[in-house]
Design a protein around this motif. Structure first.
Motif, PDB file in Angstrom:
ATOM      1  N   VAL A   1     -16.857   9.075   1.686  1.00 51.63           N
ATOM      2  CA  VAL A   1     -15.577   9.118   1.008  1.00 51.63           C
ATOM      3  C   VAL A   1     -15.250   7.723   0.477  1.00 51.63           C
ATOM      4  O   VAL A   1     -15.547   6.722   1.136  1.00 51.63           O
ATOM      5  N   PRO A   2     -14.673   7.603  -0.716  1.00 59.26           N
ATOM      6  CA  PRO A   2     -14.278   6.285  -1.219  1.00 59.26           C
ATOM      7  C   PRO A   2     -13.327   5.607  -0.238  1.00 59.26           C
ATOM      8  O   PRO A   2     -12.326   6.203   0.180  1.00 59.26           O
ATOM      9  N   THR A   3     -13.641   4.364   0.117  1.00 62.94           N
ATOM     10  CA  THR A   3     -12.917   3.668   1.178  1.00 62.94           C
ATOM     11  C   THR A   3     -12.703   2.214   0.790  1.00 62.94           C
ATOM     12  O   THR A   3     -13.606   1.566   0.260  1.00 62.94           O
ATOM     13  N   VAL A   4     -11.509   1.713   1.063  1.00 66.25           N
ATOM     14  CA  VAL A   4     -11.246   0.278   0.988  1.00 66.25           C
ATOM     15  C   VAL A   4     -11.110  -0.217   2.421  1.00 66.25           C
ATOM     16  O   VAL A   4     -10.244   0.248   3.168  1.00 66.25           O
TER      17      VAL A   4
ATOM     18  N   ILE B   1       0.836  -1.199   0.000  1.00 66.62           N
ATOM     19  CA  ILE B   1       0.000   0.000   0.000  1.00 66.62           C
ATOM     20  C   ILE B   1       0.873   1.252   0.000  1.00 66.62           C
ATOM     21  O   ILE B   1       0.657   2.190  -0.777  1.00 66.62           O
ATOM     22  N   LEU B   2       1.870   1.244   0.865  1.00 67.93           N
ATOM     23  CA  LEU B   2       2.721   2.426   1.014  1.00 67.93           C
ATOM     24  C   LEU B   2       3.600   2.668  -0.201  1.00 67.93           C
ATOM     25  O   LEU B   2       4.152   3.767  -0.361  1.00 67.93           O
ATOM     26  N   ALA B   3       3.726   1.651  -1.059  1.00 70.17           N
ATOM     27  CA  ALA B   3       4.566   1.799  -2.257  1.00 70.17           C
ATOM     28  C   ALA B   3       3.829   2.450  -3.413  1.00 70.17           C
ATOM     29  O   ALA B   3       4.435   2.722  -4.459  1.00 70.17           O
ATOM     30  N   VAL B   4       2.533   2.714  -3.279  1.00 69.64           N
ATOM     31  CA  VAL B   4       1.794   3.348  -4.381  1.00 69.64           C
ATOM     32  C   VAL B   4       2.375   4.747  -4.613  1.00 69.64           C
ATOM     33  O   VAL B   4       2.424   5.569  -3.689  1.00 69.64           O
TER      34      VAL B   4
ATOM     35  N   THR C   1      -3.769  -6.174  -3.748  1.00 70.45           N
ATOM     36  CA  THR C   1      -5.085  -5.805  -4.284  1.00 70.45           C
ATOM     37  C   THR C   1      -5.496  -4.419  -3.801  1.00 70.45           C
ATOM     38  O   THR C   1      -5.998  -3.592  -4.574  1.00 70.45           O
ATOM     39  N   VAL C   2      -5.282  -4.157  -2.496  1.00 66.46           N
ATOM     40  CA  VAL C   2      -5.620  -2.838  -1.953  1.00 66.46           C
ATOM     41  C   VAL C   2      -4.799  -1.757  -2.653  1.00 66.46           C
ATOM     42  O   VAL C   2      -5.326  -0.686  -3.004  1.00 66.46           O
ATOM     43  N   ALA C   3      -3.515  -2.029  -2.877  1.00 65.30           N
ATOM     44  CA  ALA C   3      -2.657  -1.047  -3.548  1.00 65.30           C
ATOM     45  C   ALA C   3      -3.183  -0.730  -4.940  1.00 65.30           C
ATOM     46  O   ALA C   3      -3.168   0.433  -5.390  1.00 65.30           O
ATOM     47  N   ARG C   4      -3.651  -1.767  -5.655  1.00 66.37           N
ATOM     48  CA  ARG C   4      -4.208  -1.524  -6.989  1.00 66.37           C
ATOM     49  C   ARG C   4      -5.443  -0.630  -6.907  1.00 66.37           C
ATOM     50  O   ARG C   4      -5.618   0.292  -7.711  1.00 66.37           O
ATOM     51  N   LEU C   5      -6.298  -0.866  -5.917  1.00 68.49           N
ATOM     52  CA  LEU C   5      -7.489  -0.038  -5.757  1.00 68.49           C
ATOM     53  C   LEU C   5      -7.118   1.397  -5.399  1.00 68.49           C
ATOM     54  O   LEU C   5      -7.751   2.350  -5.870  1.00 68.49           O
ATOM     55  N   VAL C   6      -6.082   1.565  -4.570  1.00 69.59           N
ATOM     56  CA  VAL C   6      -5.632   2.920  -4.227  1.00 69.59           C
ATOM     57  C   VAL C   6      -5.115   3.622  -5.473  1.00 69.59           C
ATOM     58  O   VAL C   6      -5.435   4.794  -5.731  1.00 69.59           O
TER      59      VAL C   6
END
Length: 526
Positions: A470-473, A398-401, A513-518
């Motif tokens: 707000v858009p949220t994962v 996630i932090l690498a986005v 997957t979360v990173a892709r959504l972010v």
């Protein structure tokens, strides 16, 4: 919504007295055995004084009577003198160290003391000495589940069910653990089996209802959801509740008192049904946690919103002034009986626009680019939470986005974790100074509304972010069943995308997957 198991589904090891290693023909031995048996029966039916005096009478004549020591230990546990209880049961074990029942009862007491490693060891010894007693097996399996080791517990619960396939308690324990590891369909089957054997089994009723709602079988789930008040942890007697069933479409002239329950996240989630009650014309008073009162009053301006008179406890006085008295969770069976009964509105909470603008300016001053709020765990970090939340070392994908500015939404002391993130990943998760994310929930809502996106564990942060639209994962430490989302989103909060993993899988796969959504949504809409 209450997505966790609500009860200690533990079996009861055999408490019937074993004959002491003395002459069973001795009339004193026989009398003591009868007195202990009678005291055990008194303890079972809740006659504590008769139980205590019965065990005491035997011990006055034989201080080393192991079954009387066990019984006195069980009495001490019942009155919450757990240190005394453990000491007395250990004395019984010293006299008869091969008695599996003694070890299993000791394990139950140690659980109540939160001494989980010792409890599991005691349960293991009980199984070693008595491997074919179903309740002793059940106690070990349930203890492993409660100690965040559900996969280890499952084989013991399966064996307990093999030993006694007709036990509703064992079926309920097995179902609870299956639910815990994400085997929701199998859990539903075994909850039904438990209730077929004992329809009054409150824990199976409530946990089964939670499981059914989680897999999207809302109509069946809500029917048993009120059984939560027959389980531990729920304090408001249903006798105080009242509402027409079904609720009339026209509630003009009716006064309703509804009150929050089950923690901040569920208070927010269930409060999304207050507009339904208002929409039918009811005059609504909503009681909630004090720190939610400003946010809820702004969000439901035609309702009277007041803080609980005692923290966590709704009013029990003045109820005669109301035609409808219900906890907000009980509104589900009136307003959310199917996926099509969830409204599509993205926003139900109204953050203070002045604070949103002010916090938006502060966030914009930090760095350019999409802003993403981050919360990675609950405040509760103990025994039953460990497998549901990652360590910060696992947040790397996630932090690498690239190009994202991360803002802290973790609502307790996380300075050491933020420092670890900086050192490990070279990423700054920015803290908004002067904002109390734990107690100032109106401020937390305003900050969430000022961000482009939120990524959160299954906590109140995700509920508040979803409430303000707000858009949220929202990530879960176990699978999100396909029947729960509506069009890919949380039915309660259409701006929230829930994602999950198998409990045995590492977090990295899910966080990719979360990173892709972010990366896809961080600057836009969900």
């Amino acid at each position: 919504m209450a997505r966790r198991s609500g009860g200690r589904q533990t079996g009861r090891p055999p408490a019937a007295p074993r004959a002491p290693r003395v002459d069973p023909a001795d009339p004193v031995v026989r009398r003591h055995a009868e007195e202990v048996r009678a005291a055990m029966q008194a303890l079972e039916r809740g006659d504590l004084e008769s139980a205590r005096s019965g065990f005491r009478a035997v011990l006055d004549e034989n201080i080393r009577h192991p079954d009387a020591l066990l019984g006195m230990g069980l009495f001490a546990s019942r009155v919450e003198l757990f240190d005394t209880a453990a000491s007395l049961i250990r004395q019984a074990i010293d006299i008869d160290p091969g008695n599996g029942s003694y070890w299993s009862n000791l394990g139950n007491v140690l659980q109540k003391m939160d001494r989980w490693d010792e409890a599991i060891e005691a349960h293991r010894k009980a199984v070693r000495f008595n491997p074919n007693h179903f309740a002793i097996r059940q106690n070990l399996g349930s203890a492993l589940n409660l100690a965040d080791r559900p996969f280890e517990g499952l084989p013991h619960l399966r064996e307990a069910l093999r030993l006694n396939p007709n036990s509703p308690d064992v079926a309920a324990s097995y179902a609870t653990t299956l639910y815990r590891v994400g085997e929701y369909g199998a859990a539903a089957r075994f909850f039904r089996q438990a209730l077929a054997g004992n329809p009054q089994l409150a824990g199976a009723r409530f946990n089964g209802a939670v499981n059914l709602n989680w897999i999207g079988q809302w109509q069946e789930g809500w029917q048993s959801y009120d059984w939560r008040y027959a389980t531990q942890g729920f304090h408001h007697p249903p006798a105080l509740f009242r509402a027409p069933d079904p609720l009339p479409e026209d509630l003009h002239g009716r006064k309703a008192l509804v009150f929050g329950e089950q923690g901040i996240g569920d208070e927010v989630r269930f409060a999304t049904m207050v507009p339904d009650l208002l929409g039918r014309g009811a005059t609504v008073t909503l009681e909630c946690a004090a720190k939610l009162q400003p946010l809820f009053q702004r969000s439901f301006p035609t309702a009277t919103v007041r803080a609980f008179p005692v923290p966590g406890e709704a009013s029990e006085a003045g109820l005669d002034d109301f035609d409808i008295v219900l906890p907000t969770g009980s509104l589900g069976r009136h307003f959310r009986m199917g996926a099509d009964r969830f409204p599509e509105r993205r926003q139900v909470l109204q953050a203070d626009p002045v604070r949103v603008a002010e916090l938006g300016r502060r966030v914009a001053a930090i760095a350019p680019g999409p802003t993403v709020g981050l919360c990675w765990r609950s405040r509760a970090r103990g025994r039953t939470r460990a497998e549901f939340y990652p360590e910060v070392a696992e947040l790397g994908p996630i932090l690498a986005v690239p190009g994202v500015t991360f803002v802290n939404l973790q609502y307790d002391d996380c300075a050491a974790e933020l420092a670890e993130i900086r050192e490990r990943f070279g990423v700054q998760v920015h803290v908004i100074d002067g904002l109390d994310l734990f107690d100032d929930l109106a401020g937390s809502a305003a900050l969430s509304a000022a961000l482009d996106m939120v990524v959160s564990a299954n906590t109140s942060v995700a509920a508040i972010a979803g409430g303000v639209g707000v858009p949220t994962v929202e990530f879960h430490g176990r699978p999100v069943p396909p029947g729960y989302p509506v069009n890919g989103h949380d039915p309660w909060f259409p701006s929230v995308t829930p994602v999950g993993k198998r409990m045995a899988d590492p977090w990295g796969r899910l966080f990719r997957t979360v990173a892709r959504l972010v990366a896809e949504r961080g600057g836009g809409s969900a």
